[in-house]
Scaffold this motif. Structure first.
Motif, PDB file in Angstrom:
ATOM      1  N   GLU A 148     -10.382 -10.635  -0.212  1.00 15.13           N
ATOM      2  CA  GLU A 148      -9.372 -10.972  -1.219  1.00 15.13           C
ATOM      3  C   GLU A 148      -9.665 -10.261  -2.542  1.00 15.13           C
ATOM      4  O   GLU A 148      -8.772  -9.659  -3.148  1.00 15.13           O
ATOM      5  N   LEU A 149     -10.910 -10.324  -2.975  1.00 17.52           N
ATOM      6  CA  LEU A 149     -11.266  -9.697  -4.251  1.00 17.52           C
ATOM      7  C   LEU A 149     -11.033  -8.200  -4.221  1.00 17.52           C
ATOM      8  O   LEU A 149     -10.483  -7.615  -5.160  1.00 17.52           O
ATOM      9  N   LEU A 150     -11.454  -7.562  -3.137  1.00 16.58           N
ATOM     10  CA  LEU A 150     -11.256  -6.119  -3.075  1.00 16.58           C
ATOM     11  C   LEU A 150      -9.775  -5.782  -2.991  1.00 16.58           C
ATOM     12  O   LEU A 150      -9.305  -4.822  -3.617  1.00 16.58           O
ATOM     13  N   GLY A 151      -9.043  -6.577  -2.236  1.00 12.02           N
ATOM     14  CA  GLY A 151      -7.601  -6.367  -2.148  1.00 12.02           C
ATOM     15  C   GLY A 151      -6.952  -6.421  -3.519  1.00 12.02           C
ATOM     16  O   GLY A 151      -6.087  -5.596  -3.852  1.00 12.02           O
ATOM     17  N   LYS A 152      -7.378  -7.384  -4.327  1.00 14.51           N
ATOM     18  CA  LYS A 152      -6.814  -7.507  -5.672  1.00 14.51           C
ATOM     19  C   LYS A 152      -7.175  -6.302  -6.532  1.00 14.51           C
ATOM     20  O   LYS A 152      -6.338  -5.776  -7.274  1.00 14.51           O
TER      21      LYS A 152
ATOM     22  N   ARG B  35      -4.798   3.336  -0.389  1.00 15.17           N
ATOM     23  CA  ARG B  35      -4.814   1.975  -0.929  1.00 15.17           C
ATOM     24  C   ARG B  35      -4.059   1.028  -0.025  1.00 15.17           C
ATOM     25  O   ARG B  35      -4.505  -0.079   0.257  1.00 15.17           O
ATOM     26  N   GLU B  36      -2.900   1.496   0.430  1.00 16.82           N
ATOM     27  CA  GLU B  36      -2.088   0.633   1.296  1.00 16.82           C
ATOM     28  C   GLU B  36      -2.801   0.344   2.606  1.00 16.82           C
ATOM     29  O   GLU B  36      -2.828  -0.786   3.077  1.00 16.82           O
ATOM     30  N   LYS B  37      -3.390   1.391   3.180  1.00 18.28           N
ATOM     31  CA  LYS B  37      -4.115   1.194   4.444  1.00 18.28           C
ATOM     32  C   LYS B  37      -5.301   0.263   4.251  1.00 18.28           C
ATOM     33  O   LYS B  37      -5.582  -0.590   5.084  1.00 18.28           O
ATOM     34  N   LEU B  38      -6.004   0.465   3.145  1.00 18.10           N
ATOM     35  CA  LEU B  38      -7.170  -0.380   2.877  1.00 18.10           C
ATOM     36  C   LEU B  38      -6.731  -1.830   2.710  1.00 18.10           C
ATOM     37  O   LEU B  38      -7.328  -2.741   3.288  1.00 18.10           O
ATOM     38  N   PHE B  39      -5.647  -2.034   1.973  1.00 16.87           N
ATOM     39  CA  PHE B  39      -5.166  -3.400   1.765  1.00 16.87           C
ATOM     40  C   PHE B  39      -4.781  -4.043   3.088  1.00 16.87           C
ATOM     41  O   PHE B  39      -5.134  -5.198   3.367  1.00 16.87           O
TER      42      PHE B  39
ATOM     43  N   ASN C  62      -4.205 -13.351  -0.214  1.00 14.05           N
ATOM     44  CA  ASN C  62      -5.047 -14.478  -0.631  1.00 14.05           C
ATOM     45  C   ASN C  62      -5.771 -15.088   0.565  1.00 14.05           C
ATOM     46  O   ASN C  62      -5.168 -15.260   1.627  1.00 14.05           O
ATOM     47  N   TYR C  63      -7.022 -15.418   0.343  1.00 15.59           N
ATOM     48  CA  TYR C  63      -7.777 -16.163   1.355  1.00 15.59           C
ATOM     49  C   TYR C  63      -7.661 -17.629   0.989  1.00 15.59           C
ATOM     50  O   TYR C  63      -8.178 -18.058  -0.041  1.00 15.59           O
ATOM     51  N   ARG C  64      -6.988 -18.385   1.832  1.00 13.03           N
ATOM     52  CA  ARG C  64      -6.731 -19.778   1.466  1.00 13.03           C
ATOM     53  C   ARG C  64      -6.621 -20.642   2.714  1.00 13.03           C
ATOM     54  O   ARG C  64      -6.640 -20.140   3.833  1.00 13.03           O
TER      55      ARG C  64
END
Lengths: 509, 509
Positions: free
Chosen positions: A157-161, A177-181, A195-197
């Motif tokens: 989540e943090l890296l995605g943000k 970036r898109e692939k990584l996300f 989000n991790y929830r």
């Protein structure tokens, strides 16, 4: 075949050659092997195959050294005189020394195959085992899967943000970036927005508050992830790394019935060369050969001497450093340069497999920040009724010295006390236990040779060089300390060099 | 004890109550159970214990349904008429249906324990197994450990950089940032500066170019990580997630000797209630009871009828939807609302365990983007000589339809062709194979009931409600589709409700 393999990119990863075989021993050449652990028995087995006359001197009444299992009826007397009688039920055991075989320990695996030692999976990672710290979450253990899923989820989540905020722009294209996300979403079990929830996705990793059922049973309910900062602060995530490390990665094995099945298999092949109950007191050499002085381990009788052309000495340095040995100063220095690590293992027998029956933990390891460090549950006989043994403590460092200083009974008592912090059933279900502190093991006085970068630099080559007619072997003479693989590879390398040298010496003579 | 457990925070996670037992069947009450799979046999076992008179009608000549193993000598005729004779050596088998038991499938585990089914570890994750894509790295497989370590390392490095650049300042204090960075270093095997690169640390996860050795063998050499972007683009990291998912996490089991050991155990308990070779053709009910019409599966003889007070129908919906059943329109609609998924499993026998001998892969699963999807190596008998069977294909989706359309011989041939992309030894070492396409399995016509969110919403409760004197059970009547646990829990829930209803009905009468 090998060609085809390498064409797919699988290069050999090991120094062990399964076709290893020496041949052409000088006529009449003899070797004295000191110590019938795995290094000593490997040397004896291979040197005899090559044509050498081999004799092995072993301190104990049986072979194997640290490759050792304790079972019901075994008696063990440690330095200081305390004697424990193992009171485990039939089929239960503790491996005080090595207890796991990684898939890349090719030499161990090859000898197991050759000698017919049956292997079974050792469960290293169990997502349902516990991770415990007295300093975190009020001392309540978490399940491995919760810590694993949540740490990974929070990181993703943090890296995605960061990625979406453009924080890493300099190193990533938009497409990257898109692939990584996308990869972080899948890998971290994140929701659509990254989000991790608490939801079904994260629960499919960390487990549910209420599991899915059948028919009209209540619906599954997702579970609440551990707060990110609390998880990082807890340090519990550190325990997840073990199972990812090369030495502990799946697949990892144990011999069916106890680690000493390997010792017994080697002993079947080499036993007739071994003189048991022999305590080496002196090792001399001159240009003609080696003379080893020894007496009976029980102190009976007079000093004896054996002579041979060559000597492979596999005594732990902790022992060898206490014996006069006529080798060069540089090897003397090396022998004395390696302290032995301290460790205590405690086997606990319980009246029933409550960890399976009550908590659904089948094999694997629970971690705790208390001195016992680990609880390792049996990897076999799931669901079996009757008493069962788990590894109740694997103590290291200063705690190991403290435990070694206690009486065996105290050690066991402590293991039960600490274990009860993870398993409330401990006091009620405890049956008996046995505790081995390696610094009190008479024939090892420590658990393995602890090299530093500095001592390796200064002394390792000097330790391993053939010194006149003597060569050393054992885990201490390897880069795989504490492991059986190190002992065997060290031995194979030592005898290969010794053999080459013996043949050359004969030719020169 | 339970109190103590929950005080440590381990709430019950399951709907399965190990003390489950019905009692007090209405005097003389009878139940017809349709299908002797696990759901049917669970119902028969528990209802008889409660005092019901039970009869089971089963299409096949043996019990178990999809809980099924194929061994040497078995003959299997699929829809379309192709007959395969399994030519595996003694001890080898293929589980065409379920092949794993998660640790949280408490009902399956409880019956295994009660009925004495011996379980052993199933190796799901093997860090030395292969991850392969025809689209990546020139089609050369990577080892699981390389992809795992490198993906994690790269993610940790990127997040560490973002943290140190202050990109996440709004959500983290300075102290939090430092702690997070430290945790990422450890977790990602990063160097001091937070870089994931070729060094000993990363190699202690991903493996070495040259392993550590003994004596004076060459020194260990670190290996080169896979480039970050190439790794993300490859998609290989997706395959790592399997072993982290709740359903596949360690510990995970298989019965010793084949999955049908569970079927056989249930059959030992219930066999005398089963009429084999019975093809149900019609299910009628009125206020007095249920009448089931059936004939011999082989077509011989006349139509027969059995009557009972109640009926537990566990026929797959794929079959049931083809039979006249006198139930409400809403249950009729539900029965027809659930398509069955398509899957093909192929067992391949090879002349030797080359995956162990040449490539040091002991158990676990290799992944590929080719239609075979997975190669799963045997989790047992490591190092055994002689022929061995692996799961050579586990095909899903459109590929499964394509494979099902082929002849069994063609399917096996394809599995060998695709497998050769991972293991060059395939063509030379292949011995024989057997292929089960689930849409051609006469008594299942698909592998499991595939619910959508929409169909669950509209039809699930209607499917599971007691309809007059009939209740349905099976994995299709559960939230754990495709799993044995779903079948058993569904059955337990159904018979519990049916029993309550039967008792109430009797009281009312």
């Amino acid at each position: 075949m090998y060609q085809a393999m390498t064409s797919l990119g699988f290069a050999a990863e090991t120094h062990h050659n399964e076709q290893f075989a020496l041949s052409g021993a000088p006529k009449g050449a003899s070797v004295l092997v000191l110590g019938a652990g795995l290094a000593g028995m490997t040397a004896a087995y291979e040197l005899r195959r090559a044509g050498y006359k081999v004799k092995v001197l072993e301190y104990n009444a049986k072979a194997g050294g640290r490759c050792w299992s304790l079972r019901g009826g075994d008696r063990y007397t440690e330095l200081g005189g305390a004697t424990q009688e193992c009171r485990f039920d039939e089929g239960n055991y503790l491996n005080p020394g090595p207890w796991r075989i990684p898939y890349h320990h090719h030499a161990v695996l090859a000898y197991c195959k050759r000698f017919g030692v049956k292997l079974e999976p050792f469960i290293q990672v169990n997502y349902n085992a516990l991770v415990h710290s007295t300093e975190a979450f009020g001392g309540k253990p978490k399940r491995h899967r919760e810590v694993q899923a949540d740490f990974q989820g929070h990181v993703a989540e943090l890296l995605g943000k960061a990625v979406n905020q453009g924080a890493l722009d300099q190193s990533l294209t938009v497409e990257d970036r898109e692939k990584l996300f996308e990869s972080l979403r899948a890998w971290g079990a994140l929701d659509h927005d990254g989000n991790y929830r608490k939801n079904m996705e994260s629960s499919l990793r960390r487990g549910f508050a209420v599991d899915a059922g059948g028919g009209l049973m209540p619906l599954a309910e997702p579970s609440e992830p551990i707060d990110r900062q609390a998880l990082i602060d807890s340090g519990l995530w550190k325990k997840l790394i073990d199972g990812q490390e090369y030495e502990y990665q799946s697949s990892i094995f144990q011999p069916v019935g106890g680690m000493d099945m390997i010792a017994k298999a080697f002993e079947r092949e080499t036993g007739e060369m071994i003189r048991y109950g022999s305590k080496v007191t002196r090792i001399d050499q001159n240009e003609q050969g080696v003379t080893v002085t020894y007496k009976n381990s029980d102190g009976s009788g007079e000093a004896m001497q054996d002579k041979a052309d060559w000597c492979v000495c596999t005594l732990p340095l902790s022992i060898l450093s206490q014996i006069p040995v006529s080798v060069s100063q540089s090897m003397q220095d090396a022998i004395r340069a390696v302290p032995y690590d301290s460790s205590v293992k405690i086997g606990l027998q319980f009246k029933r497999r409550f960890w399976e029956e009550d908590e659904h933990i089948y094999g694997g390891i629970s971690y705790t920040n208390t001195p016992i460090e680990k609880i390792s549950y049996p990897s076999t006989d799931y669901g079996k009724s009757g008493k069962a043994v788990l590894l109740g403590a694997y103590v290291w460092g200063p705690n190991a010295y403290e435990f070694t200083a206690m009486s065996p009974e105290q050690r066991v008592k402590k293991a039960v006390e600490y274990g009860a912090l993870l398993h409330a059933q401990y006091p009620e279900e405890f049956d008996n236990g046995i505790a081995v502190g390696w610094h009190r093991v008479p024939w090892a006085q420590g658990c393995y040779g602890m090299w530093s970068e500095d001592s390796r630099e200064k002394h390792y080559r000097n330790l391993c060089q053939i010194d006149g007619r003597i060569v050393l072997a054992g885990e201490h003479a390897s880069y795989i300390p504490a492991w059986m693989e190190g002992a065997i590879l060290s031995s194979l390398d030592a005898i290969k060099r010794l053999h080459t040298h013996a043949v050359a010496t004969q030719r020169a003579a």
